[in-house]
Design an enzyme around this catalytic site. Structure first.
Site, PDB file in Angstrom:
ATOM      1  N   ASP A   1      12.634  -0.465   4.675  1.00 22.89           N
ATOM      2  CA  ASP A   1      12.833  -0.872   3.451  1.00 22.89           C
ATOM      3  C   ASP A   1      11.601  -1.842   2.487  1.00 22.89           C
ATOM      4  OD1 ASP A   1      13.690  -0.642   0.852  1.00 22.89           O
ATOM      5  OD2 ASP A   1      16.410  -0.853   1.850  1.00 22.89           O
ATOM      6  N   ASP A   2      11.999  -1.760   1.043  1.00 23.43           N
ATOM      7  CA  ASP A   2      10.356  -2.157   0.704  1.00 23.43           C
ATOM      8  C   ASP A   2      10.375  -3.807   0.605  1.00 23.43           C
ATOM      9  OD1 ASP A   2      10.069   0.006  -0.806  1.00 23.43           O
ATOM     10  OD2 ASP A   2      11.359   0.143  -1.748  1.00 23.43           O
TER      11      ASP A   2
ATOM     12  N   THR B   1      15.360  -0.459   8.598  1.00 18.63           N
ATOM     13  CA  THR B   1      14.976   0.616   7.746  1.00 18.63           C
ATOM     14  C   THR B   1      13.666   0.549   7.252  1.00 18.63           C
ATOM     15  OG1 THR B   1      16.811  -0.774   6.217  1.00 18.63           O
ATOM     16  CG2 THR B   1      18.199   1.047   7.781  1.00 18.63           C
TER      17      THR B   1
ATOM     18  N   ASP C   1       9.588   2.506  -3.653  1.00 11.58           N
ATOM     19  CA  ASP C   1       7.963   2.794  -4.249  1.00 11.58           C
ATOM     20  C   ASP C   1       7.154   2.878  -2.925  1.00 11.58           C
ATOM     21  OD1 ASP C   1       7.768   0.479  -2.613  1.00 11.58           O
ATOM     22  OD2 ASP C   1       6.188  -0.856  -3.996  1.00 11.58           O
TER      23      ASP C   1
ATOM     24  N   CYS D   1      -4.107   0.952  -0.350  1.00  7.23           N
ATOM     25  CA  CYS D   1      -3.339   0.640  -0.001  1.00  7.23           C
ATOM     26  C   CYS D   1      -3.514   1.723   1.428  1.00  7.23           C
ATOM     27  CB  CYS D   1      -1.994   1.371  -0.200  1.00  7.23           C
ATOM     28  SG  CYS D   1      -0.758  -0.286  -0.974  1.00  7.23           S
TER      29      CYS D   1
ATOM     30  N   ASP E   1       7.510  -3.733  -4.741  1.00  9.24           N
ATOM     31  CA  ASP E   1       8.788  -3.969  -4.235  1.00  9.24           C
ATOM     32  C   ASP E   1       9.999  -4.254  -4.194  1.00  9.24           C
ATOM     33  OD1 ASP E   1       7.439  -2.146  -1.466  1.00  9.24           O
ATOM     34  OD2 ASP E   1       6.450  -4.102  -0.739  1.00  9.24           O
TER      35      ASP E   1
ATOM     36  N   GLY F   1      -1.265 -21.114  -3.800  1.00 13.80           N
ATOM     37  CA  GLY F   1      -1.033 -19.605  -2.537  1.00 13.80           C
ATOM     38  C   GLY F   1      -2.385 -20.610  -1.239  1.00 13.80           C
ATOM     39  N   HIS F   2      -2.827 -18.969  -0.907  1.00  7.27           N
ATOM     40  CA  HIS F   2      -3.607 -19.437   0.933  1.00  7.27           C
ATOM     41  C   HIS F   2      -5.108 -18.608   0.183  1.00  7.27           C
ATOM     42  CE1 HIS F   2      -4.224 -21.064   4.602  1.00  7.27           C
ATOM     43  NE2 HIS F   2      -4.768 -19.934   5.123  1.00  7.27           N
TER      44      HIS F   2
ATOM     45  N   LYS G   1      -3.701  -0.079   5.063  1.00 10.21           N
ATOM     46  CA  LYS G   1      -2.941  -0.471   5.629  1.00 10.21           C
ATOM     47  C   LYS G   1      -3.456  -0.872   7.230  1.00 10.21           C
ATOM     48  CE  LYS G   1       1.062  -1.077   3.495  1.00 10.21           C
ATOM     49  NZ  LYS G   1       3.062   0.234   2.988  1.00 10.21           N
TER      50      LYS G   1
HETATM   51 CO    CO Z   1       7.671  -0.525  -0.891  1.00 18.15          CO
HETATM   52 CO    CO Z   2       4.530  -3.097   0.222  1.00 18.36          CO
HETATM   53 CO    CO Z   3      14.934  -0.445  -1.225  1.00 14.27          CO
END
Ligand code: CO
Ligand code: CO
Ligand code: CO
Length: 360
Positions: free
Chosen positions: A66-67, A64, A246, A34, A111, A158-159, A37
């Site tokens: 969000d995940d 917002t 998360d 991660c 997520d 998938g790709h 990123k």
């Molecule tokens: Co997340």
């Molecule tokens: Co994520």
């Molecule tokens: Co959430």
């Protein structure tokens, strides 16, 4: 889309062995997991210029931060049902290809759990060097598939793209009761904040890249990254949960910031209550900080009132990008008390001067 597509087609196995490459997966990677990123500063700015489209079927969009997104599938007169979608892929965070694949899958599934959903289907995203070792690719795909199946989820296709730097992950779709969506924007003053894993996967992976990480520390971090957030999410059923997210690439404070802003509250986090992976503090002290950690600090710092008594190596860990990190929950104390495997790291207050306060 159905099945595999992409600039390179995967030929039927077994394939002839190509040029042998060093199997130290993290060696050719600029930032692992991660930590690879895009900086939140750049992403935030770019996203601001994207026009917002309102659609009544979109129950959770990306406003917002969000995940995952949630789209209502409920038919008139039918039972309430919504679809939750997310995508996550990143560079190798460990050297073993099978383990990397499995961690990437656990991270991508996370997520869905963070929204209160149940993952049902996944599509693989594969970036692999044309001259790479095919056995490595097989192992990455196998590790990912095993973890996806452990979650009771099925891979539809998938790709793939050929490129020098390996990247791997999944787009995952889950199902959710639209009345039981966990967002990051419902935290209420008086709630306690709990967390379900330990902090430090980023510094440990950076220490690994620097060649200073002890094997037991790396293994402990790997075990944590391989652990699905499924059990933690299932333990929430029957409890009142006001907010959930998360903790991944933007670090504990980065994701706490999104919760604080979305909920219009201040989160007070006690640094000494946080559990750190073995070795994490020592590697942080040794300066094993990824570029992602510094980007996170850059972006989030202005939102944080940091107690001056907090040692710099601990402060840094609060910005450490986590791969397949735990769930951060805001809930009433009596509900938190019923959660095994989670521990209190702070509380929610009315919005003060800053969205985040870190106390010693
Ligand atoms: Co997340
Ligand atoms: Co994520
Ligand atoms: Co959430």
């Amino acid at each position: 889309m159905n099945g595999w597509s992409g600039s390179i087609r995967l030929a039927p196995l077994p394939l002839p062995k190509l040029v042998e490459m060093a199997t130290k997966l993290t060696a050719n990677v600029k930032a692992g997991g991660c930590a690879s990123k895009l900086s939140p500063k750049i992403l935030d700015r770019a996203l601001r210029s994207v026009p917002r489209v309102t659609n009544e079927k979109v129950l959770v969009g990306y406003d917002t931060a969000d995940d995952a997104g949630v789209y209502d599938l409920t038919q008139i007169g039918g039972a309430p049902l919504a679809m939750v979608q997310t995508v996550d892929f990143f560079t190798p965070i460990v050297d073993d290809p099978y383990t990397f694949g499995a961690i990437a899958a656990a991270n991508a599934l996370s997520d869905i759990y963070a929204m209160g959903g149940k993952p049902v289907t996944a599509l693989s995203l594969v970036v692999f060097p044309a001259k790479g070792n095919v056995e490595d690719l097989e192992a990455i795909l196998k590790g990912g598939a095993d973890k996806i199946h452990e979650a009771g989820c099925v891979i539809l296709g998938g790709h793939s793209i050929s490129d020098d730097e390996i990247k791997f992950g999944y787009a995952v779709t889950g199902l959710i009761d639209p009345q039981k969506i966990l967002t990051n924007s419902g935290a209420k003053p008086g709630d306690v904040l709990v967390f379900t894993k330990r902090i430090g996967t980023g510094v440990i992976s950076t220490a690994l890249k620097k060649g200073i990480a002890e094997t037991e520390h790396v293994n402990e971090s790997i075990q944590q990254m391989l652990t699905l957030n499924r059990e933690a999410a299932e333990a929430l059923s029957g409890l009142t949960v006001h907010a959930c997210t998360d903790v991944t690439g933007f670090g504990l404070l980065g994701h706490a910031r999104e919760m604080a802003l979305g909920s219009k509250v201040t989160l007070e986090i006690r640094a000494s209550a946080i559990r750190y992976l073995p070795g994490a503090i020592e590697y942080s002290l040794a300066g094993a900080h990824s570029g992602g950690l510094n980007n996170n600090r850059d972006f989030v710092e202005s939102c944080v009132e940091m107690d001056s008594g907090i040692p710099p190596e601990i402060e840094a860990l609060l910005y450490d990008p986590q791969t397949s990190g735990g769930l951060l929950l805001s809930l009433p104390a009596q509900d938190a008390a019923q959660l095994a495997g989670a521990y209190v790291i702070g509380r929610v207050k009315d919005r003060g001067t800053k969205p985040l306060e870190v106390i010693a």
